[in-house]
Write a protein that holds these residues in place. Structure first.
Motif: not given
Length: 242
Positions: A69-93
């Motif tokens: 998974v490249d360009e991971i710095h595009n995830l902004n965990l301070a935003t709702r969208v970024g946090a939910e995208a992070s959860d998606q990666l965690k779920y896939l893992a």
């Protein structure tokens, strides 16, 4: 290679998957990136759950062992969208029996380890900072030469024989400041030009004509950029879950 030797199931095999995180990616967009890599159809009526389930089913059938998974710095965990995208990666893992490797620039400064989700990421992954290839010691020069040789072997130019680029290893390092991306750009552009002009081989003259990225053409800037941490590889999928 070990994973391939162990695989006994018949049918197609896709050991490695590579996706990039788009800016402001939502969970559905991130799932769609995986689907696009796999060539899965994406009808408009498919929701995030449908896409995710389809991706997981296909990757499980294909025996995928490594997910990049490249360009991971595009995830902004301070935003709702970024946090939910992070959860998606965690779920896939958690769904896939594969090792996940995240790659990005300045991941610590991007806040990827901040907050509850950031602590989960920090607890699941080992962080490795990578820099440009050095060229001072014999071992470093051998490592750079091995990279140059691998790229030269990948060329499909009819008149190019293995060896000329390897003999220019020192020149190539000087031109690119030891950056893989710049080296790939240099050789690729020279190969394209060799194809267009009919020579079908790469020479130093041809390499001299290639204009590289700004960081490579301005070594001091390139050196500062190369010192930044760039990769955050996983140990194993789901390891050290918080």
């Amino acid at each position: 290679m070990l994973a391939r030797r162990r695989r006994t199931a018949p049918g197609p095999f896709l050991p490695v998957v590579y996706v990039t995180v788009p800016p402001a990616a939502t969970p559905k967009v991130l799932a769609a990136e995986f689907a696009r890599f796999l060539g899965l159809p994406l009808p408009r009526n498919l929701n995030q759950v449908n896409i995710t389930n389809a991706v997981c089913d296909v990757l499980s059938q294909l025996g995928t062992d490594l997910v990049l998974v490249d360009e991971i710095h595009n995830l902004n965990l301070a935003t709702r969208v970024g946090a939910e995208a992070s959860d998606q990666l965690k779920y896939l893992a958690e769904r896939l029996p594969a090792t996940f490797v995240y790659a990005g620039i300045d991941v610590e400064h991007a806040g990827l380890f901040s907050g509850v989700r950031g602590r989960q990421i920090a607890g699941r992954f080992a962080s490795i900072a990578t820099t440009a290839f050095a060229y001072g010691t014999r071992t470093q020069r051998e490592q750079w030469a091995a990279l140059v040789s691998a790229l030269e072997h990948a060329l499909r130019l009819h008149q190019h024989r293995t060896g000329p680029l390897l003999r220019l290893a020192g020149y190539l390092h000087e031109r690119t400041s030891g950056m893989i991306g710049s080296l790939s750009h240099l050789i690729r552009d020279a190969a394209i030009e060799a194809n267009f002009d009919g020579t079908e081989r790469i020479t130093k003259t041809a390499l001299d004509r290639v204009v590289l990225d700004h960081a490579a053409e301005h070594p001091r800037l390139g050196a500062a950029s190369a010192a930044r941490p760039r990769r955050m590889p996983a140990r194993t999928a789901g390891s050290g879950a918080a």
